[in-house]
Scaffold this active site. Structure first.
Site, PDB file in Angstrom:
ATOM      1  N   GLU A  70      58.208  60.653  -7.540  1.00 12.00           N
ATOM      2  CA  GLU A  70      58.786  61.839  -6.911  1.00 12.00           C
ATOM      3  C   GLU A  70      58.493  61.885  -5.417  1.00 12.00           C
ATOM      4  O   GLU A  70      59.334  62.296  -4.623  1.00 12.00           O
ATOM      5  CB  GLU A  70      58.295  63.114  -7.595  1.00 12.00           C
ATOM      6  CG  GLU A  70      58.738  63.258  -9.060  1.00 12.00           C
ATOM      7  CD  GLU A  70      60.250  63.312  -9.223  1.00 12.00           C
ATOM      8  OE1 GLU A  70      60.977  63.458  -8.230  1.00 12.00           O
ATOM      9  OE2 GLU A  70      60.703  63.191 -10.373  1.00 12.00           O
ATOM     10  N   TYR A 117      60.055  71.624  -5.650  1.00 14.92           N
ATOM     11  CA  TYR A 117      60.744  70.619  -6.448  1.00 14.92           C
ATOM     12  C   TYR A 117      59.746  69.704  -7.159  1.00 14.92           C
ATOM     13  O   TYR A 117      59.779  69.563  -8.388  1.00 14.92           O
ATOM     14  CB  TYR A 117      61.717  69.769  -5.604  1.00 14.92           C
ATOM     15  CG  TYR A 117      62.108  68.537  -6.363  1.00 14.92           C
ATOM     16  CD1 TYR A 117      63.017  68.618  -7.408  1.00 14.92           C
ATOM     17  CD2 TYR A 117      61.485  67.310  -6.127  1.00 14.92           C
ATOM     18  CE1 TYR A 117      63.324  67.513  -8.193  1.00 14.92           C
ATOM     19  CE2 TYR A 117      61.786  66.199  -6.898  1.00 14.92           C
ATOM     20  CZ  TYR A 117      62.699  66.309  -7.920  1.00 14.92           C
ATOM     21  OH  TYR A 117      62.975  65.229  -8.700  1.00 14.92           O
ATOM     22  N   ASP A 129      66.748  70.191  -7.335  1.00 10.83           N
ATOM     23  CA  ASP A 129      66.822  69.305  -6.170  1.00 10.83           C
ATOM     24  C   ASP A 129      68.213  69.455  -5.547  1.00 10.83           C
ATOM     25  O   ASP A 129      69.000  70.303  -5.948  1.00 10.83           O
ATOM     26  CB  ASP A 129      66.531  67.860  -6.575  1.00 10.83           C
ATOM     27  CG  ASP A 129      67.710  67.245  -7.314  1.00 10.83           C
ATOM     28  OD1 ASP A 129      68.489  68.000  -7.929  1.00 10.83           O
ATOM     29  OD2 ASP A 129      67.863  66.016  -7.266  1.00 10.83           O
ATOM     30  N   CYS A 137      84.419  74.295 -14.632  1.00 12.34           N
ATOM     31  CA  CYS A 137      83.946  74.272 -13.244  1.00 12.34           C
ATOM     32  C   CYS A 137      84.708  75.289 -12.395  1.00 12.34           C
ATOM     33  O   CYS A 137      85.935  75.234 -12.273  1.00 12.34           O
ATOM     34  CB  CYS A 137      84.126  72.872 -12.651  1.00 12.34           C
ATOM     35  SG  CYS A 137      83.631  72.748 -10.918  1.00 12.34           S
TER      36      CYS A 137
END
Length: 292
Positions: A35, A118, A136, A206
């Site tokens: 990460e 995050y 993120d 969407c």
DNA sequence: GATCCGTGGCT
DNA sequence: TAGCCAAGGAT
């Protein structure tokens, strides 16, 4: 609004990439290192460096026993070398505060150097399987389009965590998959430029697609020009130090032909201020072990 | 909240 | 080709 979880889970099951940190039993330290490296550096560039790093330093205590300069050297050309320094500091903190074990609680993770909203939740969710929203830049783009009907997300904000939390199933394991799937979708389908909507499991719901793909005002900050910048000068100075490591270099031998001598010297000063370099007796070097 | 911080691949 | 973009965080 039907919710994104079910289609994301189904899609992730057949579309997810095979990445090192998704292997069974990869470990919390490996997840943490990955990460750090993935903060603003693309996956393809991270993978070989990650494997080399974990081979050299299999545990936080192994890294903590090395010098910060060794971490910066091993970081090589991944960019943003402060992350190497911060990862080294985090390893020292893990050794000293947590008996060498990567902590599981978000609060404890947030208290480590270089870990923010995050990364803390990514470790808690992907390494330990707990239930938190992981947000993120990919997830923010997916939410902006699918839920808000906007072409691009606004600047990062704490409210993004609330928006993602609303999409998570109650089931802990499913929630982790939804977090990973939203990131994955943003990375390989719902991309910033030329999204592949024909492959998207959320196309039917969407909001951005339903509205006819309107252009929305892009409030993201543009990156400053790199060519000729102080950042470029810092990068060039640090490259000299990395290439010479473990030997120090004479200050007068650091980029003697740099076009802007004042900028070069400013870069050296700022690197010293940041702890990425040490200057004394006319030499410059990467940071060594702190005096004890 | 705005700025700063590397490096390289892609379009 | 020159911007755009990349699993952010600290100050």
């Amino acid at each position: 609004m039907p919710g994104l979880a079910a289609p994301l889970i189904a899609w992730y099951g057949q579309a997810a990439r095979d990445l090192p940190w998704r292997r069974e039993g990869f470990g919390a330290w490996g997840t943490l290192v990955s990460e750090f490296m993935l903060q603003q550096t693309p996956v393809a560039r991270v993978i070989p460096h990650l494997e080399a790093w974990l081979t050299r330093w299999p545990t936080p205590s192994d890294l903590a026993a090395s010098s910060p300069g060794d971490a910066v050297t091993q970081w090589a050309n991944l960019g943003y070398p402060r992350r190497a320094l911060w990862l080294h500091r985090a390893a020292v903190e893990i050794r000293d505060r947590h008996d060498g074990v990567v902590p599981r609680e978000v609060e404890a993770l947030l208290a480590l150097t270089g870990i923010g909203d995050y990364t803390a939740r990514a470790v808690a969710v992907f390494a330990y399987g707990d239930r938190h929203p992981v947000v993120d830049t990919n997830t923010r783009r997916v939410l902006a389009r699918a839920v808000d009907g906007a072409a691009q997300p606004g600047p990062p904000h704490r409210r993004d965590l609330v928006a993602m939390a609303a999409e998570l199933p109650d089931d802990v394991a499913e929630a982790a998959v939804v977090n990973a799937a939203a990131m994955e979708l943003g990375a390989i389908v719902c991309t910033a430029r030329s999204p592949k909507c024909e492959l998207c499991p959320l196309a039917g719901q969407c909001a951005w697609r339903a509205a006819g793909y309107p252009e929305s005002e892009d409030r993201r900050r543009k990156q400053a020009t790199y060519e000729g910048s102080d950042r470029q000068a810092r990068g060039a100075v640090l490259r000299v130090l990395r290439d010479a490591a473990p030997c120090p270099v004479q200050l007068v031998a650091v980029l003697p032909d740099w076009p802007d001598a004042a900028q070069r010297d400013r870069a050296i000063d700022s690197l010293v201020t940041d702890g990425l370099a040490e200057a004394f007796d006319g030499i410059l070097r990467l940071p060594g072990h702190p005096a004890s």
